[in-house]
Design a protein around this motif. Sequence first.
Motif, PDB file in Angstrom:
ATOM      1  N   ASN A  15       0.841  -1.194   0.000  1.00 19.09           N
ATOM      2  CA  ASN A  15       0.000   0.000   0.000  1.00 19.09           C
ATOM      3  C   ASN A  15       0.879   1.247   0.000  1.00 19.09           C
ATOM      4  OD1 ASN A  15      -2.017   1.897   0.349  1.00 19.09           O
ATOM      5  ND2 ASN A  15      -3.047   0.753   1.976  1.00 19.09           N
ATOM      6  N   LYS A  16       0.701   2.129  -1.002  1.00 18.03           N
ATOM      7  CA  LYS A  16       1.508   3.343  -1.133  1.00 18.03           C
ATOM      8  C   LYS A  16       0.610   4.528  -1.473  1.00 18.03           C
ATOM      9  CE  LYS A  16       5.808   1.511  -1.356  1.00 18.03           C
ATOM     10  NZ  LYS A  16       7.010   1.978  -0.768  1.00 18.03           N
ATOM     11  N   ARG A  17       1.066   5.717  -1.123  1.00 17.36           N
ATOM     12  CA  ARG A  17       0.386   6.954  -1.500  1.00 17.36           C
ATOM     13  C   ARG A  17       1.018   7.444  -2.809  1.00 17.36           C
ATOM     14  NH1 ARG A  17       0.452   9.719   3.160  1.00 17.36           N
ATOM     15  NH2 ARG A  17       2.620  10.221   2.832  1.00 17.36           N
ATOM     16  N   LEU A  18       0.180   7.819  -3.766  1.00 19.92           N
ATOM     17  CA  LEU A  18       0.649   8.357  -5.039  1.00 19.92           C
ATOM     18  C   LEU A  18       0.163   9.792  -5.152  1.00 19.92           C
ATOM     19  CD1 LEU A  18       2.042   7.795  -7.824  1.00 19.92           C
ATOM     20  CD2 LEU A  18      -0.263   7.306  -8.683  1.00 19.92           C
ATOM     21  N   LYS A  19       1.098  10.742  -5.190  1.00 15.45           N
ATOM     22  CA  LYS A  19       0.747  12.142  -5.403  1.00 15.45           C
ATOM     23  C   LYS A  19       0.706  12.385  -6.902  1.00 15.45           C
ATOM     24  CE  LYS A  19       2.784  14.102  -1.244  1.00 15.45           C
ATOM     25  NZ  LYS A  19       3.725  15.109  -0.735  1.00 15.45           N
ATOM     26  N   ILE A  20      -0.366  13.012  -7.356  1.00 16.14           N
ATOM     27  CA  ILE A  20      -0.506  13.381  -8.761  1.00 16.14           C
ATOM     28  C   ILE A  20      -0.223  14.873  -8.840  1.00 16.14           C
ATOM     29  CG2 ILE A  20      -2.062  13.470 -10.742  1.00 16.14           C
ATOM     30  CD1 ILE A  20      -3.619  11.153  -9.287  1.00 16.14           C
ATOM     31  N   LEU A  21       0.912  15.213  -9.422  1.00 11.96           N
ATOM     32  CA  LEU A  21       1.361  16.605  -9.461  1.00 11.96           C
ATOM     33  C   LEU A  21       0.867  17.331 -10.698  1.00 11.96           C
ATOM     34  CD1 LEU A  21       4.976  15.836  -8.235  1.00 11.96           C
ATOM     35  CD2 LEU A  21       3.031  16.591  -6.864  1.00 11.96           C
ATOM     36  N   SER A  22       0.714  16.628 -11.798  1.00 15.19           N
ATOM     37  CA  SER A  22       0.089  17.213 -12.984  1.00 15.19           C
ATOM     38  C   SER A  22      -0.527  16.102 -13.817  1.00 15.19           C
ATOM     39  CB  SER A  22       1.082  18.040 -13.809  1.00 15.19           C
ATOM     40  OG  SER A  22       1.989  17.218 -14.500  1.00 15.19           O
ATOM     41  N   ALA A  23      -1.634  16.463 -14.484  1.00 17.49           N
ATOM     42  CA  ALA A  23      -2.370  15.500 -15.307  1.00 17.49           C
ATOM     43  C   ALA A  23      -3.114  16.279 -16.382  1.00 17.49           C
ATOM     44  CB  ALA A  23      -3.352  14.716 -14.441  1.00 17.49           C
ATOM     45  N   GLU A  24      -3.569  15.554 -17.387  1.00 21.12           N
ATOM     46  CA  GLU A  24      -4.382  16.205 -18.412  1.00 21.12           C
ATOM     47  C   GLU A  24      -5.606  15.350 -18.696  1.00 21.12           C
ATOM     48  OE1 GLU A  24      -2.823  15.997 -22.631  1.00 21.12           O
ATOM     49  OE2 GLU A  24      -1.047  15.364 -21.523  1.00 21.12           O
ATOM     50  N   LEU A  25      -6.728  16.029 -18.944  1.00 16.05           N
ATOM     51  CA  LEU A  25      -7.988  15.362 -19.231  1.00 16.05           C
ATOM     52  C   LEU A  25      -8.005  14.888 -20.674  1.00 16.05           C
ATOM     53  CD1 LEU A  25     -10.854  14.592 -18.319  1.00 16.05           C
ATOM     54  CD2 LEU A  25     -11.581  16.866 -19.088  1.00 16.05           C
ATOM     55  N   LEU A  26      -8.380  13.647 -20.866  1.00 14.90           N
ATOM     56  CA  LEU A  26      -8.562  13.083 -22.204  1.00 14.90           C
ATOM     57  C   LEU A  26     -10.056  12.844 -22.374  1.00 14.90           C
ATOM     58  CD1 LEU A  26      -5.687  10.422 -22.116  1.00 14.90           C
ATOM     59  CD2 LEU A  26      -5.583  12.748 -23.036  1.00 14.90           C
ATOM     60  N   SER A  27     -10.778  13.856 -22.807  1.00 17.30           N
ATOM     61  CA  SER A  27     -12.238  13.780 -22.868  1.00 17.30           C
ATOM     62  C   SER A  27     -12.740  12.860 -23.977  1.00 17.30           C
ATOM     63  CB  SER A  27     -12.836  15.180 -23.039  1.00 17.30           C
ATOM     64  OG  SER A  27     -12.311  15.795 -24.194  1.00 17.30           O
ATOM     65  N   ASP A  28     -11.887  12.529 -24.943  1.00 22.53           N
ATOM     66  CA  ASP A  28     -12.310  11.665 -26.041  1.00 22.53           C
ATOM     67  C   ASP A  28     -12.083  10.187 -25.739  1.00 22.53           C
ATOM     68  OD1 ASP A  28      -9.554  12.115 -26.098  1.00 22.53           O
ATOM     69  OD2 ASP A  28      -9.421  11.771 -28.256  1.00 22.53           O
ATOM     70  N   GLU A  29     -11.575   9.863 -24.551  1.00 19.27           N
ATOM     71  CA  GLU A  29     -11.360   8.466 -24.159  1.00 19.27           C
ATOM     72  C   GLU A  29     -12.318   8.100 -23.043  1.00 19.27           C
ATOM     73  OE1 GLU A  29      -7.556   6.722 -23.819  1.00 19.27           O
ATOM     74  OE2 GLU A  29      -6.582   8.384 -24.856  1.00 19.27           O
ATOM     75  N   SER A  30     -12.554   6.813 -22.875  1.00 16.58           N
ATOM     76  CA  SER A  30     -13.504   6.364 -21.870  1.00 16.58           C
ATOM     77  C   SER A  30     -13.038   5.060 -21.225  1.00 16.58           C
ATOM     78  CB  SER A  30     -14.867   6.169 -22.525  1.00 16.58           C
ATOM     79  OG  SER A  30     -15.746   5.524 -21.662  1.00 16.58           O
ATOM     80  N   MET A  31     -13.015   5.062 -19.893  1.00 16.87           N
ATOM     81  CA  MET A  31     -12.782   3.854 -19.084  1.00 16.87           C
ATOM     82  C   MET A  31     -13.618   4.007 -17.827  1.00 16.87           C
ATOM     83  SD  MET A  31      -8.745   2.812 -19.107  1.00 16.87           S
ATOM     84  CE  MET A  31      -7.956   4.406 -19.054  1.00 16.87           C
ATOM     85  N   ARG A  32     -13.919   2.909 -17.177  1.00  9.28           N
ATOM     86  CA  ARG A  32     -14.633   2.979 -15.902  1.00  9.28           C
ATOM     87  C   ARG A  32     -13.765   3.688 -14.873  1.00  9.28           C
ATOM     88  NH1 ARG A  32     -14.880  -2.585 -16.533  1.00  9.28           N
ATOM     89  NH2 ARG A  32     -13.674  -2.702 -14.629  1.00  9.28           N
ATOM     90  N   LEU A  53      -7.900  10.563 -17.263  1.00  8.34           N
ATOM     91  CA  LEU A  53      -6.778  11.430 -16.934  1.00  8.34           C
ATOM     92  C   LEU A  53      -5.483  10.751 -17.324  1.00  8.34           C
ATOM     93  CD1 LEU A  53      -7.361  12.867 -13.336  1.00  8.34           C
ATOM     94  CD2 LEU A  53      -7.417  14.103 -15.495  1.00  8.34           C
ATOM     95  N   ARG A  54      -4.656  11.466 -18.058  1.00  8.74           N
ATOM     96  CA  ARG A  54      -3.290  11.002 -18.292  1.00  8.74           C
ATOM     97  C   ARG A  54      -2.439  11.641 -17.207  1.00  8.74           C
ATOM     98  NH1 ARG A  54      -1.789  12.653 -23.407  1.00  8.74           N
ATOM     99  NH2 ARG A  54      -2.425  10.663 -24.257  1.00  8.74           N
ATOM    100  N   LEU A  55      -1.833  10.821 -16.378  1.00 12.12           N
ATOM    101  CA  LEU A  55      -0.975  11.332 -15.319  1.00 12.12           C
ATOM    102  C   LEU A  55       0.348  11.764 -15.941  1.00 12.12           C
ATOM    103  CD1 LEU A  55      -1.634   8.643 -12.559  1.00 12.12           C
ATOM    104  CD2 LEU A  55      -3.009  10.643 -13.181  1.00 12.12           C
ATOM    105  N   ASN A  56       0.729  13.007 -15.716  1.00  8.98           N
ATOM    106  CA  ASN A  56       1.980  13.520 -16.282  1.00  8.98           C
ATOM    107  C   ASN A  56       3.119  13.422 -15.285  1.00  8.98           C
ATOM    108  OD1 ASN A  56       0.805  14.155 -18.769  1.00  8.98           O
ATOM    109  ND2 ASN A  56       0.122  16.131 -18.026  1.00  8.98           N
ATOM    110  N   ARG A  57       3.001  14.092 -14.153  1.00  2.00           N
ATOM    111  CA  ARG A  57       4.039  14.081 -13.107  1.00  2.00           C
ATOM    112  C   ARG A  57       3.442  13.468 -11.851  1.00  2.00           C
ATOM    113  NH1 ARG A  57       8.890  14.375 -14.727  1.00  2.00           N
ATOM    114  NH2 ARG A  57       9.561  15.061 -12.691  1.00  2.00           N
ATOM    115  N   VAL A  58       4.166  12.523 -11.251  1.00  2.00           N
ATOM    116  CA  VAL A  58       3.700  11.829 -10.052  1.00  2.00           C
ATOM    117  C   VAL A  58       4.846  11.688  -9.057  1.00  2.00           C
ATOM    118  CG1 VAL A  58       1.919  10.530 -11.291  1.00  2.00           C
ATOM    119  CG2 VAL A  58       4.182   9.541 -11.035  1.00  2.00           C
ATOM    120  N   LYS A  59       4.473  11.396  -7.815  1.00  2.00           N
ATOM    121  CA  LYS A  59       5.473  11.078  -6.793  1.00  2.00           C
ATOM    122  C   LYS A  59       4.918   9.924  -5.978  1.00  2.00           C
ATOM    123  CE  LYS A  59       8.383  12.781  -3.085  1.00  2.00           C
ATOM    124  NZ  LYS A  59       8.271  11.540  -2.324  1.00  2.00           N
TER     125      LYS A  59
END
Length: 86
Positions: A15-32, A53-59
Motif C-alpha cells: 500500500n503506497k500513496r501516489l501524489k498526482i502533481l500534474s495531469a491532463e484530461l482526455l475527454s475523447d477516451e472512456s474507461m470505468r 486522466l493522463r498522469l503527467n508528473r507523479v510522486k
Amino acid sequence: PFPEAMCQVLVKGENKRLKILSAELLSDESMRPGQFRINKKEGIVVGCAEGCLRLNRVKLEGKKEMSSRELALGLSEDSLQFLLLQ
C-alpha cells in the motif's frame, strides 16, 4: 490538479500513496472510474466519471518525483492497483 491530488495504490502488493502533481484530461477516451492502463510510451491513464486522466508528473511514496512514463517503465498492469475510497 492544484496544487496536487493524492490516491492510494497497491504497488507489488504494498500500500503506497501516489501524489498526482500534474495531469491532463482526455475527454475523447472512456474507461470505468478506477480502471487504468499502463503504456510504456505515454505513461499511466486512469478512468474517471467523465473521460480519462493522463498522469503527467507523479510522486510515489518513498520515491522521487517523476513522469508517469518513468513510473510505468518499472511496472506492469498486474503490479499496480488503484484503490477506490468509499
